[in-house]
Enzyme design. Structure first.
Site, PDB file in Angstrom:
ATOM      1  CE  LYS A  46      -9.919   7.143   7.130  1.00 46.57           C
ATOM      2  NZ  LYS A  46      -9.026   6.699   8.303  1.00 46.57           N
ATOM      3  CD  GLU A 102     -13.100   0.702  -3.714  1.00 45.94           C
ATOM      4  OE1 GLU A 102     -12.396   1.417  -3.161  1.00 45.94           O
ATOM      5  OE2 GLU A 102     -13.511  -0.053  -2.928  1.00 45.94           O
ATOM      6  CG  ASP A 103      -8.918   1.574  -2.828  1.00 48.63           C
ATOM      7  OD1 ASP A 103      -9.989   0.732  -2.977  1.00 48.63           O
ATOM      8  OD2 ASP A 103      -8.470   1.968  -1.651  1.00 48.63           O
ATOM      9  CG  ASP A 106      -9.026  -8.819  -1.874  1.00 49.70           C
ATOM     10  OD1 ASP A 106      -8.649  -9.902  -2.374  1.00 49.70           O
ATOM     11  OD2 ASP A 106      -8.571  -8.611  -0.751  1.00 49.70           O
ATOM     12  CE  LYS A 134      -5.032  -7.218  -3.116  1.00 50.83           C
ATOM     13  NZ  LYS A 134      -5.055  -7.684  -1.656  1.00 50.83           N
ATOM     14  CG  PHE A 155      -1.836  -6.382   2.439  1.00 51.65           C
ATOM     15  CD1 PHE A 155      -3.364  -6.382   2.607  1.00 51.65           C
ATOM     16  CD2 PHE A 155      -1.081  -5.383   2.882  1.00 51.65           C
ATOM     17  CE1 PHE A 155      -3.865  -5.207   3.320  1.00 51.65           C
ATOM     18  CE2 PHE A 155      -1.742  -4.229   3.487  1.00 51.65           C
ATOM     19  CZ  PHE A 155      -3.135  -4.040   3.584  1.00 51.65           C
ATOM     20  CG  ASP A 162      -4.912   1.540   5.215  1.00 52.33           C
ATOM     21  OD1 ASP A 162      -5.705   1.154   4.152  1.00 52.33           O
ATOM     22  OD2 ASP A 162      -5.076   1.314   6.202  1.00 52.33           O
ATOM     23  NE  ARG A 168      -5.550   5.684   4.529  1.00 57.61           N
ATOM     24  CZ  ARG A 168      -6.421   4.500   4.261  1.00 57.61           C
ATOM     25  NH1 ARG A 168      -6.608   4.320   2.908  1.00 57.61           N
ATOM     26  NH2 ARG A 168      -7.104   4.211   4.970  1.00 57.61           N
TER      27      ARG A 168
HETATM   28  P1  IMP Z   1     -13.208  -6.710  -1.005  1.00 59.23           P
HETATM   29  O1  IMP Z   1     -14.446  -6.322  -0.447  1.00 59.23           O
HETATM   30  O2  IMP Z   1     -12.804  -7.600  -0.735  1.00 59.23           O
HETATM   31  O3  IMP Z   1     -13.381  -6.497  -2.607  1.00 59.23           O
HETATM   32  O4  IMP Z   1     -12.158  -5.604  -0.472  1.00 59.23           O
HETATM   33  C1  IMP Z   1     -11.845  -4.163  -1.116  1.00 59.23           C
HETATM   34  C2  IMP Z   1     -11.334  -3.305   0.001  1.00 59.23           C
HETATM   35  O5  IMP Z   1     -10.547  -3.980   0.718  1.00 59.23           O
HETATM   36  C3  IMP Z   1     -10.633  -2.052  -0.635  1.00 59.23           C
HETATM   37  O6  IMP Z   1     -11.556  -1.271  -0.944  1.00 59.23           O
HETATM   38  C4  IMP Z   1      -9.488  -1.929   0.129  1.00 59.23           C
HETATM   39  O7  IMP Z   1     -10.007  -0.993   1.063  1.00 59.23           O
HETATM   40  C5  IMP Z   1      -9.216  -3.130   0.925  1.00 59.23           C
HETATM   41  N1  IMP Z   1      -8.248  -3.930   0.455  1.00 59.23           N
HETATM   42  C6  IMP Z   1      -8.218  -4.997  -0.267  1.00 59.23           C
HETATM   43  N2  IMP Z   1      -6.841  -5.461  -0.750  1.00 59.23           N
HETATM   44  C7  IMP Z   1      -6.170  -4.455  -0.272  1.00 59.23           C
HETATM   45  C8  IMP Z   1      -4.564  -4.313  -0.198  1.00 59.23           C
HETATM   46  O8  IMP Z   1      -3.955  -5.268  -0.705  1.00 59.23           O
HETATM   47  N3  IMP Z   1      -4.211  -3.442   0.356  1.00 59.23           N
HETATM   48  C9  IMP Z   1      -4.794  -2.342   1.270  1.00 59.23           C
HETATM   49  N4  IMP Z   1      -6.186  -2.625   1.297  1.00 59.23           N
HETATM   50  C10 IMP Z   1      -6.875  -3.611   0.374  1.00 59.23           C
HETATM   51 MG    MG Z   2     -11.250   0.896  -0.466  1.00 60.45          MG
END
Ligand code: IMP
Ligand code: MG
Length: 187
Positions: A46, A102-103, A106, A134, A155, A162, A168
């Site tokens: 979302k 993508e938002d 990480d 990040k 975070f 969220d 959000r």
């Molecule tokens: P990744 O697979 O580790 O890159 O995770 C990415 C997903 O984790 C993002 O699309 C977010 O939905 C969630 N996410 C990662 N960091 C945060 C954060 O600081 N706050 C909220 N959601 C996060």
């Molecule tokens: Mg996401």
């Protein structure tokens, strides 16, 4: 938990004005790069819906939207790289110019999985636009053509992101006060 969401924020990391200014820059570049192409924005639900909605209104080209929804297997706090598809694309992307929106990145595992998944469907091109990433956290090297802001590895909530489905709708991103978390603390 307080009822006024702004009161739960300890520190604003990126302000609403800074975000909107960055969207203008990203959209300008995207509008130039896709000028004669048939652009399809694919948002990852979302979290990306807020960003994608604002970004799209800055892009001065005809375009279409599609969405995917995914969830990561693994612990609640770190993605494992194994992604479950909760909602697939509505349309075929074969031969289309796809921009994956993508938002936040990480570990990068979610977006890497999606890239492989979408690439296998034969798009004419496939690029990434992510508003936040990040610092120092990426487990996999990623070529993000349209990057927004690098943020510290903490975070964050707001602008689509969220904690337990809340926050959000904040127009900026920030760090929550410890009192806003359930007893186990930040995810
Ligand atoms: P990744 O697979 O580790 O890159 O995770 C990415 C997903 O984790 C993002 O699309 C977010 O939905 C969630 N996410 C990662 N960091 C945060 C954060 O600081 N706050 C909220 N959601 C996060
Ligand atoms: Mg996401």
């Amino acid at each position: 938990m307080s009822t006024a969401i702004h009161e739960d924020i300890e520190e604003v990391l990126i302000s609403a004005d800074e975000i909107q200014e960055k969207l203008g820059e990203l959209a300008k570049q995207i509008s130039e790069d896709y000028r004669d192409k048939d652009l399809l924005l694919v948002g990852v639900l979302k979290g990306a819906f807020v960003f994608m909605s604002d970004l799209a209104r800055h892009i001065e080209l005809p375009l279409e939207f599609d969405f995917m929804a995914v969830s990561s297997y693994g612990s609640a706090t770190k993605s494992s790289g194994v992604v479950r598809i909760l909602k697939d694309l509505d349309y075929e992307i074969s031969g289309r110019h796809v921009l994956l929106v993508e938002d936040i990145i990480d570990s990068g595992l979610t977006i890497s999985y999606l890239l492989r998944y979408l690439q296998a469907r034969g798009p004419a091109s496939l690029e990434i636009c992510s508003l936040f990433w990040k610092r120092g956290e990426q487990a996999v090297p990623l070529d993000v053509k349209y990057p927004g802001f690098e943020i510290p590895p903490v975070f964050v909530v707001g602008y689509g992101l969220d904690y337990a489905e809340r926050y959000r709708n904040l127009p900026y991103i920030g760090v929550l006060k410890p009192s806003a978390y359930a007893s186990e603390g930040p995810p």
